[in-house]
Design a protein around this motif. Structure first.
Motif, PDB file in Angstrom:
ATOM      1  N   TYR A 163     -65.122 -13.309  -0.847  1.00 53.52           N
ATOM      2  CA  TYR A 163     -64.398 -14.276  -0.049  1.00 53.52           C
ATOM      3  C   TYR A 163     -64.979 -14.379   1.356  1.00 53.52           C
ATOM      4  O   TYR A 163     -65.466 -13.410   1.928  1.00 53.52           O
ATOM      5  CB  TYR A 163     -62.922 -13.905   0.040  1.00 53.52           C
ATOM      6  CG  TYR A 163     -62.204 -13.995  -1.283  1.00 53.52           C
ATOM      7  CD1 TYR A 163     -62.400 -15.080  -2.132  1.00 53.52           C
ATOM      8  CD2 TYR A 163     -61.334 -13.003  -1.691  1.00 53.52           C
ATOM      9  CE1 TYR A 163     -61.734 -15.166  -3.334  1.00 53.52           C
ATOM     10  CE2 TYR A 163     -60.672 -13.087  -2.905  1.00 53.52           C
ATOM     11  CZ  TYR A 163     -60.879 -14.177  -3.718  1.00 53.52           C
ATOM     12  OH  TYR A 163     -60.223 -14.263  -4.903  1.00 53.52           O
ATOM     13  N   GLU A 194     -48.249 -19.752  -9.543  1.00 51.47           N
ATOM     14  CA  GLU A 194     -49.371 -18.954 -10.036  1.00 51.47           C
ATOM     15  C   GLU A 194     -49.707 -19.399 -11.452  1.00 51.47           C
ATOM     16  O   GLU A 194     -48.857 -19.345 -12.343  1.00 51.47           O
ATOM     17  CB  GLU A 194     -49.037 -17.464 -10.036  1.00 51.47           C
ATOM     18  CG  GLU A 194     -50.199 -16.611 -10.514  1.00 51.47           C
ATOM     19  CD  GLU A 194     -49.887 -15.133 -10.546  1.00 51.47           C
ATOM     20  OE1 GLU A 194     -50.844 -14.349 -10.426  1.00 51.47           O
ATOM     21  OE2 GLU A 194     -48.717 -14.753 -10.710  1.00 51.47           O
ATOM     22  N   TYR A 208     -60.293 -11.051  -7.260  1.00 54.46           N
ATOM     23  CA  TYR A 208     -58.994 -11.732  -7.294  1.00 54.46           C
ATOM     24  C   TYR A 208     -57.873 -10.717  -7.525  1.00 54.46           C
ATOM     25  O   TYR A 208     -56.863 -10.723  -6.811  1.00 54.46           O
ATOM     26  CB  TYR A 208     -58.963 -12.793  -8.395  1.00 54.46           C
ATOM     27  CG  TYR A 208     -57.595 -13.426  -8.551  1.00 54.46           C
ATOM     28  CD1 TYR A 208     -57.170 -14.419  -7.680  1.00 54.46           C
ATOM     29  CD2 TYR A 208     -56.725 -13.003  -9.541  1.00 54.46           C
ATOM     30  CE1 TYR A 208     -55.909 -14.980  -7.792  1.00 54.46           C
ATOM     31  CE2 TYR A 208     -55.457 -13.553  -9.663  1.00 54.46           C
ATOM     32  CZ  TYR A 208     -55.059 -14.537  -8.796  1.00 54.46           C
ATOM     33  OH  TYR A 208     -53.801 -15.077  -8.902  1.00 54.46           O
ATOM     34  N   ARG A 217     -55.417 -16.039   0.248  1.00 59.34           N
ATOM     35  CA  ARG A 217     -55.989 -15.128  -0.746  1.00 59.34           C
ATOM     36  C   ARG A 217     -55.772 -13.667  -0.399  1.00 59.34           C
ATOM     37  O   ARG A 217     -56.089 -12.797  -1.201  1.00 59.34           O
ATOM     38  CB  ARG A 217     -57.489 -15.375  -0.896  1.00 59.34           C
ATOM     39  CG  ARG A 217     -57.794 -16.631  -1.667  1.00 59.34           C
ATOM     40  CD  ARG A 217     -59.260 -16.745  -1.945  1.00 59.34           C
ATOM     41  NE  ARG A 217     -59.497 -17.750  -2.958  1.00 59.34           N
ATOM     42  CZ  ARG A 217     -60.635 -18.385  -3.106  1.00 59.34           C
ATOM     43  NH1 ARG A 217     -61.648 -18.133  -2.316  1.00 59.34           N
ATOM     44  NH2 ARG A 217     -60.780 -19.285  -4.061  1.00 59.34           N
ATOM     45  N   THR A 218     -55.306 -13.377   0.793  1.00 58.30           N
ATOM     46  CA  THR A 218     -55.075 -12.000   1.226  1.00 58.30           C
ATOM     47  C   THR A 218     -53.725 -11.918   1.922  1.00 58.30           C
ATOM     48  O   THR A 218     -53.164 -12.930   2.358  1.00 58.30           O
ATOM     49  CB  THR A 218     -56.166 -11.526   2.213  1.00 58.30           C
ATOM     50  OG1 THR A 218     -56.046 -12.294   3.426  1.00 58.30           O
ATOM     51  CG2 THR A 218     -57.569 -11.680   1.630  1.00 58.30           C
ATOM     52  N   ASP A 225     -61.487 -13.893   6.779  1.00 56.43           N
ATOM     53  CA  ASP A 225     -60.236 -14.547   7.138  1.00 56.43           C
ATOM     54  C   ASP A 225     -60.333 -15.371   8.410  1.00 56.43           C
ATOM     55  O   ASP A 225     -59.757 -16.462   8.493  1.00 56.43           O
ATOM     56  CB  ASP A 225     -59.118 -13.509   7.316  1.00 56.43           C
ATOM     57  CG  ASP A 225     -58.595 -12.972   6.004  1.00 56.43           C
ATOM     58  OD1 ASP A 225     -59.018 -13.462   4.935  1.00 56.43           O
ATOM     59  OD2 ASP A 225     -57.747 -12.066   6.044  1.00 56.43           O
ATOM     60  N   GLY A 279     -56.520 -22.241  -3.191  1.00 57.22           N
ATOM     61  CA  GLY A 279     -57.500 -21.262  -2.745  1.00 57.22           C
ATOM     62  C   GLY A 279     -57.135 -20.596  -1.432  1.00 57.22           C
ATOM     63  O   GLY A 279     -57.939 -19.859  -0.869  1.00 57.22           O
ATOM     64  N   TYR A 280     -55.939 -20.839  -0.952  1.00 61.73           N
ATOM     65  CA  TYR A 280     -55.464 -20.226   0.283  1.00 61.73           C
ATOM     66  C   TYR A 280     -53.954 -20.152   0.214  1.00 61.73           C
ATOM     67  O   TYR A 280     -53.326 -21.126  -0.190  1.00 61.73           O
ATOM     68  CB  TYR A 280     -55.878 -21.079   1.485  1.00 61.73           C
ATOM     69  CG  TYR A 280     -55.513 -20.463   2.821  1.00 61.73           C
ATOM     70  CD1 TYR A 280     -56.399 -19.629   3.483  1.00 61.73           C
ATOM     71  CD2 TYR A 280     -54.269 -20.712   3.401  1.00 61.73           C
ATOM     72  CE1 TYR A 280     -56.060 -19.059   4.702  1.00 61.73           C
ATOM     73  CE2 TYR A 280     -53.933 -20.136   4.621  1.00 61.73           C
ATOM     74  CZ  TYR A 280     -54.826 -19.316   5.260  1.00 61.73           C
ATOM     75  OH  TYR A 280     -54.489 -18.739   6.458  1.00 61.73           O
ATOM     76  N   LEU A 316     -51.840 -20.551  -6.799  1.00 63.21           N
ATOM     77  CA  LEU A 316     -52.589 -19.310  -7.004  1.00 63.21           C
ATOM     78  C   LEU A 316     -53.101 -19.255  -8.437  1.00 63.21           C
ATOM     79  O   LEU A 316     -52.524 -19.858  -9.332  1.00 63.21           O
ATOM     80  CB  LEU A 316     -51.691 -18.081  -6.789  1.00 63.21           C
ATOM     81  CG  LEU A 316     -51.047 -17.869  -5.431  1.00 63.21           C
ATOM     82  CD1 LEU A 316     -50.124 -16.655  -5.487  1.00 63.21           C
ATOM     83  CD2 LEU A 316     -52.105 -17.678  -4.368  1.00 63.21           C
ATOM     84  N   GLN A 329     -53.854 -13.408   5.290  1.00 62.07           N
ATOM     85  CA  GLN A 329     -53.811 -14.873   5.259  1.00 62.07           C
ATOM     86  C   GLN A 329     -52.389 -15.373   5.030  1.00 62.07           C
ATOM     87  O   GLN A 329     -52.010 -16.424   5.555  1.00 62.07           O
ATOM     88  CB  GLN A 329     -54.757 -15.426   4.199  1.00 62.07           C
ATOM     89  CG  GLN A 329     -56.217 -15.304   4.574  1.00 62.07           C
ATOM     90  CD  GLN A 329     -57.151 -15.853   3.513  1.00 62.07           C
ATOM     91  OE1 GLN A 329     -56.729 -16.330   2.455  1.00 62.07           O
ATOM     92  NE2 GLN A 329     -58.446 -15.792   3.792  1.00 62.07           N
ATOM     93  N   GLN A 380     -57.404  -8.509  -4.308  1.00 63.42           N
ATOM     94  CA  GLN A 380     -57.020  -9.129  -3.046  1.00 63.42           C
ATOM     95  C   GLN A 380     -55.937 -10.181  -3.158  1.00 63.42           C
ATOM     96  O   GLN A 380     -55.117 -10.318  -2.244  1.00 63.42           O
ATOM     97  CB  GLN A 380     -58.250  -9.764  -2.377  1.00 63.42           C
ATOM     98  CG  GLN A 380     -59.282  -8.743  -1.979  1.00 63.42           C
ATOM     99  CD  GLN A 380     -60.451  -9.376  -1.241  1.00 63.42           C
ATOM    100  OE1 GLN A 380     -60.426 -10.551  -0.900  1.00 63.42           O
ATOM    101  NE2 GLN A 380     -61.472  -8.595  -0.998  1.00 63.42           N
ATOM    102  N   THR A 381     -55.932 -10.950  -4.221  1.00 65.25           N
ATOM    103  CA  THR A 381     -55.049 -12.107  -4.281  1.00 65.25           C
ATOM    104  C   THR A 381     -53.832 -11.896  -5.177  1.00 65.25           C
ATOM    105  O   THR A 381     -52.734 -12.318  -4.823  1.00 65.25           O
ATOM    106  CB  THR A 381     -55.818 -13.356  -4.750  1.00 65.25           C
ATOM    107  OG1 THR A 381     -56.973 -13.498  -3.925  1.00 65.25           O
ATOM    108  CG2 THR A 381     -54.968 -14.605  -4.613  1.00 65.25           C
TER     109      THR A 381
END
Length: 190
Positions: A59, A113, A149, A89-90, A62, A86-87, A7, A93, A152-153
């Motif tokens: 993004y 991270e 980011y 991200r939510t 999903d 990159g996955y 992340l 997900q 959501q992430t």
């Protein structure tokens, strides 16, 4: 083998570090960004659909992303281990990745991270975009990507921290130094 999620905000060096870690750990680096770019370049239906989101700094939905990742994780080289860049991200997900891994009977080993100084990264990205003549990559676009980011992430970090999987690594500094920090954080040496 090792199963990792990487992340970090845009410009944190995830792609560079994913490639280095994957080579050292002998696992495939699976980047949704690469999957999207390949489809955009090839002009596939998915690429055309994804391009409008990517160009806006948003993004890809999903449903599209999840299907692509599931297909990729089902490939033989990802069986023993992988590094996802990159996955997810939510939150949705995360749940879908949990389902995919449960179907395979495996778990994540670590979620790393990469943390950075936003203002420094935006300056670097804006300068690089100007040097490369990429007029569509402006400070405003980069800041929007950071906002997306954060909304959501970034909350995923807490989800994975609650599961005892999260390690945070300072992503500022020379590439080799950051790689060494990442390997140390997951208990591996280069």
């Amino acid at each position: 083998m090792t199963r990792l999620v990487l992340l970090g905000p845009p410009g944190a060096g995830k792609g560079t570090q994913a490639a280095r870690l994957a080579q050292t750990l002998d696992v495939p680096a699976i980047s949704t960004g690469d999957i999207f770019r390949r489809n955009v370049t090839e002009g596939t239906d998915l690429g055309v659909a994804a391009k409008k989101y990517i160009d806006a700094g948003d993004y890809v939905p999903d449903s599209v992303t999840n299907a692509m990742v599931a297909d990729r994780l089902a490939e033989a080289d990802a069986g023993p281990g992988f590094l996802l860049d990159g996955y997810p991200r939510t939150g949705d997900q995360v749940l879908e990745l949990d389902r995919m891994l449960q179907e395979q009977g495996v778990d994540l080993d670590h979620v790393v991270e990469i943390t950075v100084d936003t203002d420094e990264v935006v300056k670097r990205l804006t300068k690089r975009a100007a040097e490369q003549g990429r007029s569509d990559d402006t400070e405003e676009v980069f800041r929007h990507r950071f906002e997306v980011y954060a909304e959501q992430t970034a909350p995923l970090a807490q989800t994975y921290a609650d599961r005892g999987l999260l390690v945070q690594v300072d992503g500022m500094g020379e590439v080799d130094v950051v790689t060494a920090r990442l390997l140390a954080a997951i208990g591996r040496e280069g």
